[in-house]
Structure formats: structure tokens, C-alpha cells
Design a protein around this motif. Structure first.
Motif: not given
Length: 176
Positions: A37-38, A132-135, A161-170
């Protein structure tokens, strides 16, 4: 309170204090990751800030950056909401911060309940100065409050879309 009354739960990873509490009760967690989860940061939709760096976020929650003009916004004190200790999102903030101590939040800046910080940031009388922050799923699918906007971090928008394809450390810094 941690006890051996439950066989299975679906939750975010436990905090360090929850792990210690379980250990003191002679219990262990058998954790099996089933998804990611992001972890996202948000402001009121009227705040002019669209993007922060990971370092700026850490400095805000360390209490070193205290005014929006320091990060390209208006001249207004930053009201950084936090969640109660041991909540899933507070644990995610602690992991993101690493060895950097999190500032002590005034009691009125600790939002209770899962939707508390979203409500506070969207409705607070000085709305443009809150963060603030959340998921991501919680904020966009469950609460879906149009009075907040998710911030880009290091120029990366927190889109599905970005989080589904997330592959980098950042990207992974914001994933559980």
C-alpha cells in the motif's frame, strides 16, 4: 493490548512497541505480506504546494521546516498532523523517518480515528497550513475527500499507475 485470542488478522506491519509488547507476552507475529500500500502525504486542496522532496517531509516532521514559504508555499506556519502511536500510518511515518526523531506533536495535532487527519486537514479553520499522511487507497477510495490533494514526492505523483509499476528505491520508500 496483545493477546493470543486471535489466530489471524489483516493489518499494516506492527510497530516496534507492538512487537515488544507481543514478545513480553511470549507471543510472536508470523507475518505474511499479501500486498503493498502506498504511504502518501496530503494537504488541503487550496494549499499552493504540489510537491515536496522526501528530505523536506522528513524535516517538516522533525520540526526543522516550520513554514510553508521554506518549501515554496505561502508564508504560513505548517501544522503537521500526526497519528496516535502504534497506528499503521504512524508506524509508516516512523519507518520513513529512519533515525531522524519525529517532533513532539501538540495534542490537538494528533488526529484519532483512521479518517481523523483527512478530516482535520480538509476542514481545519486554517486549512491551507495543514499537512497529514495516510495510505493511498484509504484516502482515494474509502474516504474520497475532495477537499484534500495528495502531494507529489520528489516529483512523482502518487497515482495508482505509478505505484502499480513501482520498481525503484524512491518509490519503495512509500510502500509497506
Amino acid at each position: 493490548m496483545i493477546s493470543a485470542d486471535v489466530d489471524l488478522i489483516f493489518v499494516a506491519a506492527p510497530s516496534e512497541s507492538q512487537k515488544r509488547q507481543a514478545e513480553m507476552e511470549g507471543l510472536t507475529f508470523d507475518m505474511t505480506p499479501i500486498g503493498r500500500e502506498a504511504f502518501v502525504f496530503f494537504v488541503n486542496h487550496k494549499n499552493s504546494v504540489e510537491n515536496l522532496s522526501l528530505e523536506q517531509l522528513k524535516q517538516i516532521y522533525a520540526g526543522k521546516i516550520t513554514n510553508w514559504h521554506e518549501v515554496g508555499g505561502e508564508n504560513a506556519a505548517i501544522r503537521a498532523f500526526q497519528r496516535p502511536a502504534d497506528s499503521g500510518s504512524q508506524t509508516a511515518l516512523e519507518r520513513m523517518m529512519g533515525d531522524i526523531p519525529i517532533m513532539e506533536a501538540p495534542a490537538e495535532n494528533v488526529a484519532t480515528g483512521m479518517g481523523g487527519s483527512i478530516h482535520e486537514v480538509s476542514q481545519y479553520r486554517n486549512y491551507k497550513n495543514a499537512i497529514g499522511y495516510t495510505f493511498r487507497f484509504y484516502s482515494t477510495e474509502m474516504v474520497n475527500n475532495h477537499e484534500i490533494k495528495l502531494l507529489s514526492i520528489d516529483g512523482i505523483a502518487p497515482t495508482r499507475k505509478i505505484f502499480v509499476k513501482a520498481h525503484t528505491h524512491s518509490y519503495l520508500n512509500f510502500m509497506l
